[in-house]
Design a protein around this motif. Structure first.
Motif, PDB file in Angstrom:
ATOM      1  N   PRO A  17       0.837  -1.208   0.000  1.00  0.00           N
ATOM      2  CA  PRO A  17       0.000   0.000   0.000  1.00  0.00           C
ATOM      3  C   PRO A  17       0.873   1.261   0.000  1.00  0.00           C
ATOM      4  O   PRO A  17       2.066   1.213   0.315  1.00  0.00           O
ATOM      5  N   ALA A  18       0.258   2.372  -0.330  1.00  0.00           N
ATOM      6  CA  ALA A  18       0.970   3.652  -0.300  1.00  0.00           C
ATOM      7  C   ALA A  18       1.300   4.038   1.143  1.00  0.00           C
ATOM      8  O   ALA A  18       0.606   3.663   2.091  1.00  0.00           O
ATOM      9  N   ILE A  19       2.361   4.801   1.297  1.00  0.00           N
ATOM     10  CA  ILE A  19       2.711   5.321   2.615  1.00  0.00           C
ATOM     11  C   ILE A  19       1.668   6.363   3.013  1.00  0.00           C
ATOM     12  O   ILE A  19       1.379   7.290   2.252  1.00  0.00           O
ATOM     13  N   PRO A  20       1.062   6.241   4.186  1.00  0.00           N
ATOM     14  CA  PRO A  20       0.032   7.208   4.585  1.00  0.00           C
ATOM     15  C   PRO A  20       0.562   8.645   4.613  1.00  0.00           C
ATOM     16  O   PRO A  20       1.722   8.895   4.972  1.00  0.00           O
ATOM     17  N   ASP A  21      -0.293   9.583   4.254  1.00  0.00           N
ATOM     18  CA  ASP A  21       0.103  10.992   4.225  1.00  0.00           C
ATOM     19  C   ASP A  21       0.598  11.469   5.589  1.00  0.00           C
ATOM     20  O   ASP A  21       1.539  12.274   5.665  1.00  0.00           O
ATOM     21  N   ALA A  22      -0.042  10.996   6.663  1.00  0.00           N
ATOM     22  CA  ALA A  22       0.359  11.440   8.001  1.00  0.00           C
ATOM     23  C   ALA A  22       1.790  11.011   8.325  1.00  0.00           C
ATOM     24  O   ALA A  22       2.503  11.702   9.062  1.00  0.00           O
ATOM     25  N   VAL A  23       2.215   9.870   7.789  1.00  0.00           N
ATOM     26  CA  VAL A  23       3.595   9.411   7.976  1.00  0.00           C
ATOM     27  C   VAL A  23       4.547  10.282   7.161  1.00  0.00           C
ATOM     28  O   VAL A  23       5.611  10.703   7.641  1.00  0.00           O
ATOM     29  N   LEU A  24       4.165  10.581   5.931  1.00  0.00           N
ATOM     30  CA  LEU A  24       5.006  11.429   5.082  1.00  0.00           C
ATOM     31  C   LEU A  24       5.155  12.832   5.663  1.00  0.00           C
ATOM     32  O   LEU A  24       6.199  13.476   5.481  1.00  0.00           O
TER      33      LEU A  24
END
Length: 214
Positions: free
Chosen positions: A85-92
């Protein structure tokens, strides 16, 4: 919320931001990670000698880190064959705040530490360019982190990592040996069944060469 005004502590050359994420930000990350795990379930990796690690892991991003008898490496698919899955925006958002580079990570390794789990001293050196930092986010139970230099047998320093702490290995500390000696299992109520989640963000590939004008 991400605290933008917290100065980092120096830990053997690594930058440690204590309480970088408040409780609401930590809870939001846990929700986002549940979505990741629903697509890419946790699995028990093996060392190249066939011994199961005590942590369970999965990944998000363009590539995921895996370990088995074939060795340690990055792969474009989960062991089930599904794409990560894509890296969550909150992690980025955390990466953008502390990494000091516009390049986004290719991989978010997600390790779950249960009661008794640990991680021996190791280097993060499966990437193509060590000029980019490694960013680590701690969620859940306290963990005793140990970090040294680029020699395995060199002196080390230790510190307890709490939920919401963020650690950055860059510059001289990018290839430092580091690991988790033990957990204070049950020290946090962030995760339903206790334990610790560690997110490790890395740039994997060498960036393409830039074209220059005459």
């Amino acid at each position: 919320m991400i605290a933008h005004d917290i100065p980092p502590m120096d830990l053997a050359g690594a930058r440690l931001y204590k309480e970088k994420l408040d409780r609401a930000a930590q809870e939001a990350l846990v929700v986002a990670l549940r979505d990741v795990v629903s697509v890419a379930p946790f699995f028990h990796p093996e060392t190249r000698w066939g011994k199961k690690m005590s942590v369970r892991m999965t990944s998000a991003g363009r590539l995921g880190w895996v370990s088995d008898r074939r060795g340690y490496r990055y792969e474009p698919h989960h062991p089930t064959g599904a794409e990560w899955p894509a890296i969550p925006d909150a992690v980025l958002d955390v990466w953008r705040d502390v990494a000091g580079t516009e390049r986004l990570p290719d991989c978010c390794l997600i390790n779950y530490y249960g009661d008794g789990a640990r991680m021996g001293l190791h280097q993060d050196r499966d990437e193509g360019d060590f000029s980019f930092p490694v960013v680590s986010i701690s969620l859940g139970d306290d963990a005793l982190f140990r970090v040294g230099g680029i020699e395995r047998q060199g002196p080390t320093q230790s510190a307890w990592l709490g939920s919401g702490d963020v650690l950055v290995l860059d510059g001289p500390s990018r290839l430092a040996y580091h690991g988790i000696d033990r957990l204070r299992f049950g020290s946090s109520d962030l995760l339903r069944d206790h334990g610790r989640i560690n997110l490790t963000l890395r740039v994997v590939d060498v960036p393409p060469a830039r074209e220059t004008g005459a």
